[in-house]
Design a protein around this motif. Structure first.
Motif, mmCIF file in Angstrom:
data_model
loop_
_atom_site.group_PDB
_atom_site.id
_atom_site.type_symbol
_atom_site.label_atom_id
_atom_site.label_comp_id
_atom_site.label_asym_id
_atom_site.label_seq_id
_atom_site.Cartn_x
_atom_site.Cartn_y
_atom_site.Cartn_z
ATOM 1 N N TRP A 1 0.535 -1.646 0.302
ATOM 2 C CA TRP A 1 -0.290 0.478 0.175
ATOM 3 C C TRP A 1 0.478 1.235 0.226
ATOM 4 O O TRP A 1 0.241 2.714 -0.700
ATOM 5 N N GLU A 2 1.576 1.196 0.440
ATOM 6 C CA GLU A 2 2.874 2.730 0.963
ATOM 7 C C GLU A 2 3.751 2.415 -0.602
ATOM 8 O O GLU A 2 3.492 3.278 -1.459
ATOM 9 N N TYR A 3 3.146 1.542 -1.604
ATOM 10 C CA TYR A 3 4.438 1.365 -2.617
ATOM 11 C C TYR A 3 3.741 2.114 -3.521
ATOM 12 O O TYR A 3 4.217 2.891 -3.940
ATOM 13 N N ILE A 4 2.277 1.825 -3.377
ATOM 14 C CA ILE A 4 0.981 1.924 -4.719
ATOM 15 C C ILE A 4 1.657 3.867 -4.415
ATOM 16 O O ILE A 4 1.114 4.283 -5.048
ATOM 17 N N ILE A 5 1.079 4.261 -2.554
ATOM 18 C CA ILE A 5 1.041 5.568 -2.768
ATOM 19 C C ILE A 5 2.404 6.117 -2.982
ATOM 20 O O ILE A 5 1.604 7.919 -3.685
ATOM 21 N N ILE A 6 3.192 6.216 -2.956
ATOM 22 C CA ILE A 6 4.037 6.753 -3.609
ATOM 23 C C ILE A 6 3.654 7.038 -5.446
ATOM 24 O O ILE A 6 4.059 8.100 -5.440
ATOM 25 N N TYR A 7 3.438 6.256 -6.073
ATOM 26 C CA TYR A 7 3.629 6.627 -7.326
ATOM 27 C C TYR A 7 1.902 7.373 -7.747
ATOM 28 O O TYR A 7 2.137 7.360 -8.783
ATOM 29 N N THR A 8 0.944 6.823 -6.635
ATOM 30 C CA THR A 8 -0.426 8.226 -7.426
ATOM 31 C C THR A 8 -0.036 9.334 -7.275
ATOM 32 O O THR A 8 -1.169 10.008 -7.806
ATOM 33 N N SER A 9 1.249 9.644 -6.856
ATOM 34 C CA SER A 9 0.955 11.452 -7.122
ATOM 35 C C SER A 9 1.534 11.621 -7.989
ATOM 36 O O SER A 9 1.768 12.413 -8.236
ATOM 37 N N LEU A 10 1.360 10.539 -9.351
ATOM 38 C CA LEU A 10 1.922 11.249 -10.776
ATOM 39 C C LEU A 10 0.521 11.602 -11.165
ATOM 40 O O LEU A 10 -0.027 11.197 -12.471
ATOM 41 N N PHE A 11 -0.136 11.208 -9.815
ATOM 42 C CA PHE A 11 -2.040 12.226 -10.785
ATOM 43 C C PHE A 11 -1.433 13.811 -10.845
ATOM 44 O O PHE A 11 -2.446 13.834 -12.012
ATOM 45 N N CYS A 12 -0.959 13.973 -10.485
ATOM 46 C CA CYS A 12 -0.958 15.680 -10.315
ATOM 47 C C CYS A 12 -0.349 16.101 -11.720
ATOM 48 O O CYS A 12 -0.900 16.671 -12.018
ATOM 49 N N PRO A 13 0.894 15.579 -12.380
ATOM 50 C CA PRO A 13 2.282 16.401 -13.206
ATOM 51 C C PRO A 13 0.725 16.620 -14.649
ATOM 52 O O PRO A 13 1.114 17.909 -14.707
ATOM 53 N N PRO A 14 -0.362 15.584 -14.787
ATOM 54 C CA PRO A 14 -1.129 16.150 -15.741
ATOM 55 C C PRO A 14 -2.170 16.935 -15.892
ATOM 56 O O PRO A 14 -2.776 17.579 -16.354
ATOM 57 N N VAL A 15 -2.138 16.878 -14.416
ATOM 58 C CA VAL A 15 -4.104 18.067 -14.174
ATOM 59 C C VAL A 15 -2.578 18.874 -14.376
ATOM 60 O O VAL A 15 -3.422 20.375 -15.008
ATOM 61 N N MET A 16 -1.643 19.067 -13.563
ATOM 62 C CA MET A 16 -1.162 21.157 -13.857
ATOM 63 C C MET A 16 -0.546 21.260 -15.107
ATOM 64 O O MET A 16 -0.607 22.321 -15.810
ATOM 65 N N PHE A 17 -0.350 20.116 -15.944
ATOM 66 C CA PHE A 17 -0.133 20.055 -17.614
ATOM 67 C C PHE A 17 -1.261 20.712 -17.802
ATOM 68 O O PHE A 17 -1.545 21.872 -19.094
ATOM 69 N N PHE A 18 -2.971 20.217 -17.771
ATOM 70 C CA PHE A 18 -4.258 20.641 -18.840
ATOM 71 C C PHE A 18 -4.596 22.339 -17.943
ATOM 72 O O PHE A 18 -4.429 22.894 -18.821
ATOM 73 N N PHE A 19 -3.976 22.346 -17.172
ATOM 74 C CA PHE A 19 -3.813 24.174 -16.442
ATOM 75 C C PHE A 19 -3.457 24.750 -16.971
ATOM 76 O O PHE A 19 -3.375 25.995 -17.277
ATOM 77 N N ILE A 20 -2.840 24.466 -17.748
ATOM 78 C CA ILE A 20 -0.763 25.375 -18.378
ATOM 79 C C ILE A 20 -1.628 25.646 -19.804
ATOM 80 O O ILE A 20 -2.073 27.189 -19.947
ATOM 81 N N ALA A 21 -2.529 24.576 -20.405
ATOM 82 C CA ALA A 21 -2.894 24.503 -21.556
ATOM 83 C C ALA A 21 -4.186 25.889 -21.769
ATOM 84 O O ALA A 21 -4.254 26.506 -21.767
ATOM 85 N N ASP A 22 -5.170 25.283 -20.671
ATOM 86 C CA ASP A 22 -5.807 25.838 -20.135
ATOM 87 C C ASP A 22 -6.271 27.543 -19.803
ATOM 88 O O ASP A 22 -6.724 28.381 -20.759
#
Length: 262
Positions: free
Chosen positions: A54-75
């Motif tokens: 569960w800890e191992y998975i949580i580390i990589y769930t942080s990658l939800f953030c970059p595409p959201v920020m990429f989208f909002f720069i384009a937006d």
């Protein structure tokens, strides 16, 4: 069979811009906190493979953030009142964040590493170059220059971040092309991790790749299906909070990591 109407579509658009950003940075914070704390305590990223699943998975769930920020720069390029002022603000906060990035990450990433806000800045500049009145070859050259700068300064999401932002902008009104370009870049970025087969535990490596790609897909769905295009209740306060949170989260992670590693 239910007829799909605009009303049916709109009822799924439940997230405002600020809600999406809050969700993204919340997930990012816990992934970064666990990831950096483990590196500080054990001195090696390979310690990830010994963590509870569960800890191992949580580390990589942080990658939800970059595409959201990429989208909002384009937006943001489309909706901001002053694009030059927007770029200056990104540059300012990239510089403010950098000492905190070094404080938290230099032990493992080196002093030459720079933070992701620089990548967001060059993504915005790439869009500005693409939409300029220069000739096509000049616009392409400027985009390559912006992309190359992220590699030169070794910023987070170097090369790929600028391309994600640019393609989200270019294919804004072409959903199929936007999705294909997004998934192509996602695959190009994450699938090379398969070259680590045999060097690290296979099951953990597969889980890592699957979670990373899944986070990008979920972020894409949130931004294209559940995002309603609205700012939020307190857009000015939220804007400065999000800018301030990024350097602050580095400081918190560094403090916690130092305490845990003792």
């Amino acid at each position: 069979m239910e007829i799909v109407t605009d009303n049916n579509k709109s009822r799924y658009r439940i997230f405002s811009r600020d809600m999406m950003k809050c969700l993204a940075i919340f997930i990012m914070f816990w992934g970064h906190l666990i990831g950096w704390a483990v590196q500080y305590k054990y001195g090696d990223v390979k310690a990830y493979y010994t963590l509870p699943l569960w800890e191992y998975i949580i580390i990589y769930t942080s990658l939800f953030c970059p595409p959201v920020m990429f989208f909002f720069i384009a937006d943001g390029y489309k909706y901001t009142r002053d694009r030059k002022k927007y770029a200056h603000r990104l540059l300012l906060f990239a510089c403010i964040t950098q000492p905190f990035d070094w404080l938290c990450c230099h032990r493992f990433s080196g002093w030459w590493h720079t933070n992701v806000i620089f990548t967001l800045l060059f993504g915005l500049l790439a869009i500005m170059a693409w939409e300029s009145r220069y000739k096509l070859w000049q616009r392409i050259a400027l985009v390559i220059l912006c992309d190359g700068m992220t590699a030169l300064i070794v910023s987070d999401w170097l090369v790929f971040g600028v391309l994600f932002i640019l393609f989200l902008h270019i294919f804004r009104d072409k959903p199929k092309a936007r999705f294909i370009s997004f998934m192509s870049l996602t695959a190009l970025h994450f699938l090379p991790n398969l070259f680590s087969l045999g060097k690290v535990p296979t099951d953990r490596l597969i889980i890592q790749i699957v979670v990373m790609i899944l986070m990008f897909v979920l972020a894409y769905l949130c931004m294209t299906v559940f995002y309603n295009g609205r700012k939020g209740k307190n857009p000015t306060l939220a804007k400065w909070f999000f800018y301030g949170f990024y350097p602050l989260h580095y400081l918190i992670i560094w403090i916690v990591s130092v305490i845990i590693s003792k």
